[in-house]
Design a protein around this motif. Structure first.
Motif, PDB file in Angstrom:
ATOM      1  N   LEU A   1       0.813  -1.216   0.000  1.00  0.00           N
ATOM      2  CA  LEU A   1       0.000   0.000   0.000  1.00  0.00           C
ATOM      3  C   LEU A   1       0.848   1.268   0.000  1.00  0.00           C
ATOM      4  O   LEU A   1       0.355   2.349  -0.342  1.00  0.00           O
ATOM      5  N   LEU A   2       2.110   1.169   0.392  1.00  0.00           N
ATOM      6  CA  LEU A   2       2.989   2.332   0.391  1.00  0.00           C
ATOM      7  C   LEU A   2       3.170   2.907  -1.013  1.00  0.00           C
ATOM      8  O   LEU A   2       3.559   4.060  -1.174  1.00  0.00           O
ATOM      9  N   PHE A   3       2.880   2.089  -2.033  1.00  0.00           N
ATOM     10  CA  PHE A   3       3.035   2.555  -3.406  1.00  0.00           C
ATOM     11  C   PHE A   3       1.822   3.351  -3.883  1.00  0.00           C
ATOM     12  O   PHE A   3       1.823   3.886  -4.982  1.00  0.00           O
ATOM     13  N   GLY A   4       0.774   3.393  -3.068  1.00  0.00           N
ATOM     14  CA  GLY A   4      -0.383   4.250  -3.334  1.00  0.00           C
ATOM     15  C   GLY A   4      -0.936   4.116  -4.728  1.00  0.00           C
ATOM     16  O   GLY A   4      -1.344   3.045  -5.171  1.00  0.00           O
ATOM     17  N   GLU A   5      -0.951   5.247  -5.448  1.00  0.00           N
ATOM     18  CA  GLU A   5      -1.543   5.286  -6.788  1.00  0.00           C
ATOM     19  C   GLU A   5      -0.737   4.507  -7.817  1.00  0.00           C
ATOM     20  O   GLU A   5      -1.190   4.308  -8.941  1.00  0.00           O
ATOM     21  N   GLN A   6       0.467   4.088  -7.452  1.00  0.00           N
ATOM     22  CA  GLN A   6       1.281   3.308  -8.385  1.00  0.00           C
ATOM     23  C   GLN A   6       0.840   1.852  -8.460  1.00  0.00           C
ATOM     24  O   GLN A   6       1.326   1.096  -9.286  1.00  0.00           O
ATOM     25  N   LEU A   7      -0.070   1.469  -7.572  1.00  0.00           N
ATOM     26  CA  LEU A   7      -0.538   0.084  -7.587  1.00  0.00           C
ATOM     27  C   LEU A   7      -1.240  -0.217  -8.910  1.00  0.00           C
ATOM     28  O   LEU A   7      -2.023   0.603  -9.405  1.00  0.00           O
ATOM     29  N   PRO A   8      -0.984  -1.380  -9.487  1.00  0.00           N
ATOM     30  CA  PRO A   8      -1.636  -1.722 -10.751  1.00  0.00           C
ATOM     31  C   PRO A   8      -3.100  -2.075 -10.550  1.00  0.00           C
ATOM     32  O   PRO A   8      -3.522  -2.469  -9.463  1.00  0.00           O
ATOM     33  N   THR A   9      -3.884  -1.896 -11.585  1.00  0.00           N
ATOM     34  CA  THR A   9      -5.264  -2.359 -11.581  1.00  0.00           C
ATOM     35  C   THR A   9      -5.260  -3.842 -11.921  1.00  0.00           C
ATOM     36  O   THR A   9      -4.707  -4.243 -12.951  1.00  0.00           O
TER      37      THR A   9
ATOM     38  N   TYR B   1      -0.500  -0.394   8.029  1.00  0.00           N
ATOM     39  CA  TYR B   1      -0.086   0.623   7.065  1.00  0.00           C
ATOM     40  C   TYR B   1       0.234   1.940   7.765  1.00  0.00           C
ATOM     41  O   TYR B   1       1.254   2.589   7.482  1.00  0.00           O
ATOM     42  N   LYS B   2      -0.628   2.363   8.700  1.00  0.00           N
ATOM     43  CA  LYS B   2      -0.409   3.616   9.415  1.00  0.00           C
ATOM     44  C   LYS B   2       0.900   3.584  10.193  1.00  0.00           C
ATOM     45  O   LYS B   2       1.632   4.573  10.251  1.00  0.00           O
ATOM     46  N   THR B   3       1.193   2.415  10.786  1.00  0.00           N
ATOM     47  CA  THR B   3       2.443   2.283  11.536  1.00  0.00           C
ATOM     48  C   THR B   3       3.643   2.322  10.606  1.00  0.00           C
ATOM     49  O   THR B   3       4.641   3.008  10.878  1.00  0.00           O
TER      50      THR B   3
ATOM     51  N   ASN C   1       3.863   5.757   8.989  1.00  0.00           N
ATOM     52  CA  ASN C   1       3.891   6.852   9.972  1.00  0.00           C
ATOM     53  C   ASN C   1       2.900   7.943   9.574  1.00  0.00           C
ATOM     54  O   ASN C   1       3.221   9.139   9.500  1.00  0.00           O
ATOM     55  N   SER C   2       1.675   7.495   9.297  1.00  0.00           N
ATOM     56  CA  SER C   2       0.641   8.402   8.801  1.00  0.00           C
ATOM     57  C   SER C   2      -0.679   8.093   9.494  1.00  0.00           C
ATOM     58  O   SER C   2      -0.947   6.948   9.869  1.00  0.00           O
TER      59      SER C   2
END
Length: 245
Positions: free
Chosen positions: A177-185, A209-211, A214-215
C-alpha cells in the motif's frame, strides 16, 4: 483419469490459501503414548509386533517429516524422477544417508535407489516403479513404517491454524500500500465469499499501514483489497523502487 484444467487447479490453490483466513480449526491432537510404550525393541499393536522405538514413529508429525526431508542433499540424492522425490521418500520414513542411498532410522533397512546408466526409457520407467513400491516393502516386517506412510497433507503448511501466516500476508499488503496510486489495476480472481474473507482483514492492514507509513490517513477499502489480493498471491513490494509521495 482426466487432468484438472488450469482453471480448476487455480481455484483449488486459491481455496487452499484462503483457508488461512477462515475461522480456526482445532488441529487433531497427536495420539498419546504411555510410559510403557516408550521402550525400544518390539511393541505389539493389535496382532502386529512393531520394531524400534515406537515413540519415534510419528507419521502425523510435520516437524519430523521436514527433518527427514532435510537429509536429502543435491550431491547425495541424484534421482531426478518426481516419483522418487525427497518428500515422497521421507513420507515413507526414509532418510538420505549416502549417494542415492536411503535408510530407515526405525528398522535400519537400506535401499539403494541408483539407476543404471544404460537403461532404455521404458526400462527406466519400470525400474522407478519398482523402487516406488520398495519405499514401502523394503522396511523390515516389524517396522511400523512398512505400509504406513505419512498422509499427503502432513507435508502441507498448516495455514488454517497459523496466525503468523495471516499476519505475514497483512504486513506484506500494508507494505504494498505504500506505493499508493502506483498500484496496478488487477482483475479480481476471487469469488464474492473469498473477497469477504479478505474484507475482514481490512482494519488490520490499515493499522499496519499507518504504523509503517507513519501516517494517520487511511487508504480506501478498494486499494486495501487490491493490496491484500497481491500479497495473497505472492507479490511483494520492491523496496529498491521509489514509493508514492
Amino acid at each position: 483419469m482426466a487432468t484438472p484444467s488450469v482453471h480448476e487447479q487455480t481455484k483449488r490453490r486459491i481455496e487452499s490459501a484462503l483457508s488461512a483466513f477462515s475461522p480456526k480449526r482445532q488441529r487433531p491432537s497427536a495420539p498419546s503414548t504411555s510410559v510403557e510404550s516408550r521402550r525400544k525393541s518390539t511393541t505389539t499393536v493389535g496382532s502386529v509386533e512393531l520394531s524400534g522405538d515406537v515413540n519415534k514413529f510419528r507419521p502425523w508429525s510435520h516437524e519430523d517429516l521436514l527433518e527427514r526431508i532435510s537429509t536429502y542433499k543435491p550431491y547425495t540424492w541424484l534421482v531426478q524422477s518426481p516419483m522418487l522425490s525427497p518428500v515422497r521418500c521421507a513420507r515413507n520414513g526414509w532418510i538420505n544417508t549416502d549417494c542415492s542411498t536411503l535408510k530407515c532410522p526405525q528398522c535400519s533397512a537400506l535401499l539403494i535407489a541408483q539407476l543404471p546408466d544404460d537403461l532404455t526409457e521404458e526400462e527406466e520407467v519400470r525400474w522407478i516403479e519398482r523402487l516406488v513400491q520398495q519405499l514401502q516393502t523394503s522396511h523390515s516386517e516389524a517396522c511400523p513404517w512398512k505400509g504406513r506412510p505419512c498422509a499427503e497433507n502432513v507435508y502441507s503448511v498448516p495455514l488454517a491454524t497459523s496466525r503468523e501466516t495471516v499476519d505475514e500476508v497483512c504486513q506484506h499488503a500494508a507494505t504494498v500500500l505504500l506505493f499508493g496510486e502506483q498500484l496496478p489495476t488487477i482483475e479480481q480472481p476471487l469469488t464474492a465469499s473469498q473477497r469477504g474473507l479478505l474484507r475482514d482483514l481490512i482494519h488490520r492492514v490499515v493499522d499496519m499501514y499507518k504504523t509503517t507509513a507513519n501516517s494517520d490517513s487511511a487508504p480506501d477499502d478498494t486499494k486495501v483489497l487490491a493490496a491484500l489480493s497481491l500479497a495473497l498471491f505472492g507479490w511483494r513490494a520492491d523496496q529498491t523502487k521509489p514509493q508514492a509521495a
